[in-house]
Write an enzyme that holds these catalytic residues in place. Structure first.
Site, PDB file in Angstrom:
ATOM      1  CE1 TYR A  12     -14.403   4.123  -2.498  1.00 16.05           C
ATOM      2  CE2 TYR A  12     -13.307   3.295  -0.429  1.00 16.05           C
ATOM      3  CZ  TYR A  12     -13.841   4.431  -1.256  1.00 16.05           C
ATOM      4  OH  TYR A  12     -13.526   5.568  -0.787  1.00 16.05           O
ATOM      5  CB  SER A  71     -15.077 -12.963  -2.607  1.00 20.39           C
ATOM      6  OG  SER A  71     -14.185 -12.144  -2.214  1.00 20.39           O
ATOM      7  CB  SER A 111      -3.937  -1.304   7.051  1.00 22.18           C
ATOM      8  OG  SER A 111      -5.034  -0.933   7.919  1.00 22.18           O
ATOM      9  CE1 TYR A 158      -7.283  -5.596   6.630  1.00 16.91           C
ATOM     10  CE2 TYR A 158      -7.157  -3.946   7.973  1.00 16.91           C
ATOM     11  CZ  TYR A 158      -7.134  -4.215   6.770  1.00 16.91           C
ATOM     12  OH  TYR A 158      -6.908  -3.185   5.861  1.00 16.91           O
ATOM     13  CE  LYS A 198      -4.711  -5.339   4.027  1.00 15.63           C
ATOM     14  NZ  LYS A 198      -4.352  -5.354   2.682  1.00 15.63           N
ATOM     15  CG  PHE A 228      -3.812   6.809   8.655  1.00 20.17           C
ATOM     16  CD1 PHE A 228      -2.651   6.434   8.166  1.00 20.17           C
ATOM     17  CD2 PHE A 228      -3.925   7.046  10.096  1.00 20.17           C
ATOM     18  CE1 PHE A 228      -1.586   6.021   8.575  1.00 20.17           C
ATOM     19  CE2 PHE A 228      -2.472   6.706  10.738  1.00 20.17           C
ATOM     20  CZ  PHE A 228      -1.587   6.463  10.182  1.00 20.17           C
ATOM     21  CG  LEU A 277     -18.092   8.519  10.359  1.00 17.79           C
ATOM     22  CD1 LEU A 277     -19.231   8.139  11.551  1.00 17.79           C
ATOM     23  CD2 LEU A 277     -16.890   9.444  11.292  1.00 17.79           C
ATOM     24  NE  ARG A 281     -16.065   0.520  15.165  1.00 21.28           N
ATOM     25  CZ  ARG A 281     -15.926   0.828  14.119  1.00 21.28           C
ATOM     26  NH1 ARG A 281     -16.943   0.605  13.117  1.00 21.28           N
ATOM     27  NH2 ARG A 281     -14.984   1.610  13.729  1.00 21.28           N
TER      28      ARG A 281
END
Ligand code: UDP
Length: 315
Positions: A12, A35, A116, A140, A144, A164, A187, A276
Site C-alpha cells: 500500500y 507475500s 513506526s 512489531y 522496528k 503514526f 479503522l 482491543r
C-alpha cells in the site's frame, strides 16, 4: 537520473511511493516478495524484482546500480507479531541487515526507512517527540526499533521516519492504490465497510479521553510520501536521524465516524465493543522536527483521507 531501490514497493505505502517517484522522474526498482503486496499495484514505469529480504543474492542483484534505498518491506501486523515473534525478528531485523549488507557491497550510502510510532509503546508524553522514551510493547514495534538501531550503527546517511496512522489513497497511473489487507484491521477502511448487518466495532468506550474512545493521529499517504522524497534530499552525511510523521492532531474513533458520516452523507452503523488488547488510549505525534528538518507540512485533512479511501475501494 537517480535510481532508487524501493523495498516493499508492491504494498500500500510502497506502491504509492513508487508511483509518485516515477512521476518525479526517478528511476525505480521495486524489490518485493509479493507475500502481502500485489504486482498490479506496481507502476508500469518501475522495474519489479521479485525476491525476499531473506535472500541476500536477490537483494544484491536488485540493488546494483542504485544510488539510494527507501525501505518499506517487512511484516507489519501488530497482532500477528505477538503470535509469531520469531517471524518478525527474522524478516524485519535479519532482512534489514541483509539490505544494509547489500548496500555496503554496492557503496550505496543513502537510506530512508519506514519506522513506526509502535517503537514508542505506551507513550509517557503526548504529543510524542523523537526524544520520547522508546519502549515498544509488541514484537512489531521492537523489530522496528532494532532496525533503527542497526541503521544508526551502520554509519550510513539515513533517516528513519516514524509513521503514526497512515490513511487515504493515491490515484496512480494504473488506478487507485488502496489498502488491501485481509482481514482489514484499520479503522478508516472498516468505517467505510460498515453496514447494518456488519457494524463497525468501536474498541473501547471507557478510555480516559474526551469521548471515551481512542485518539490517533492520521496522516494522508500522499503527504507521507512527500516527506520521504524530502528526507532523501535532506540526508546528513554519515548520520542517522529519526523523524515522526503524523498530522500533529488527534481524532477519536467517534470523531472519525462523524467525519465519515459527513463525507459519505450516510450513517455509519457502529456498536460499542470491548477494548482491543495492546491499544494505548492516545497517540499523537509532535511533527516539529519534520517541519524544521524536512520543511514538510501535511496538506490533506481527515475528510480527504476518508474520501480518497472511499474512492479507492470502488474497484
Ligand atoms: N479501531 C476500532 N475499530 C476497528 C478498528 C480500529 O475501534 O475496527 C480503533 C482502534 O482501537 C484504535 C484506532 O481505531 O484506537 C485506530 O486503529 P488502527 O487499527 O486503524 O490503527 P493503530 O492505531 O492500531 O495502528
Amino acid at each position: 537520473m537517480t535510481r532508487i531501490l524501493v523495498t516493499g514497493g508492491a504494498g500500500y505505502i510502497g506502491s504509492t511511493a513508487t508511483a509518485i517517484l516515477c512521476d518525479r522522474g526517478y528511476e525505480v526498482v521495486v524489490f518485493d516478495d509479493l507475500s502481502t503486496g500485489h504486482s498490479d499495484s506496481v507502476d508500469a514505469r518501475a522495474t519489479l524484482a521479485i525476491g525476499s529480504l531473506l535472500d541476500p543474492d536477490a537483494l544484491r542483484s536488485a540493488a546494483a546500480g542504485c544510488q539510494a534505498v527507501i525501505h518499506f518491506a517487512g511484516k507489519s501486523l501488530v497482532g500477528e507479531s505477538v503470535e509469531k515473534p520469531d517471524l518478525y525478528r527474522h524478516v524485519n531485523i535479519d532482512g534489514s541487515q541483509n539490505l544494509l549488507d547489500a548496500m555496503k557491497i554496492h557503496g550505496i550510502d543513502r537510506l530512508v526507512f519506514s519506522s513506526s510510532a509502535a517503537t514508542y509503546g505506551q507513550p509517557l508524553d503526548n504529543p510524542i517527540t523523537e526524544e520520547s522514551v522508546a519502549t515498544p510493547t509488541n514484537p512489531y514495534g521492537a523489530s522496528k526499533l532494532s532496525v533503527d538501531n542497526l541503521i544508526a550503527a551502520s554509519g550510513i546517511s539515513a533517516i528513519s521516519l516514524r509513521y503514526f496512522n497512515v490513511a487515504g489513497s493515491h490515484q496512480g497511473s494504473n488506478g487507485w492504490l488502496s489498502e488491501r489487507h485481509d482481514p482489514e484491521t484499520h479503522l478508516i477502511p472498516n468505517v467505510l465497510k460498515s453496514s447494518v448487518e456488519n457494524p463497525l466495532k468501536i474498541f473501547g468506550t471507557d478510555w480516559e479521553t474526551k469521548d471515551g474512545t481512542c485518539i490517533r493521529d492520521y496522516v494522508h499517504v500522499v503527504d507521507l510520501i512527500e516527506a520521504h522524497i524530502l528526507a532523501l534530499k535532506n540526508l546528513t552525511p554519515h548520520q542517522h536521524q529519526i523523524i515522526n510523521l503524523g498530522s500533529g492532531s488527534g481524532y477519536s474513533v467517534r470523531e472519525v465516524i462523524s467525519a465519515a458520516e459527513k463525507v459519505l452523507g450516510r450513517t455509519v452503523p457502529a456498536v460499542e465493543s470491548p477494548r482491543r488488547e495492546g491499544d494505548p488510549a492516545t497517540l499523537v505525534a509532535s511533527i516539529k522536527k519534520a517541519k524544521s528538518i524536512l520543511n514538510w507540512q501535511p496538506e490533506r485533512n481527515l475528510e480527504a483521507m476518508i474520501s480518497d479511501t472511499a474512492k479507492s475501494q470502488v474497484r
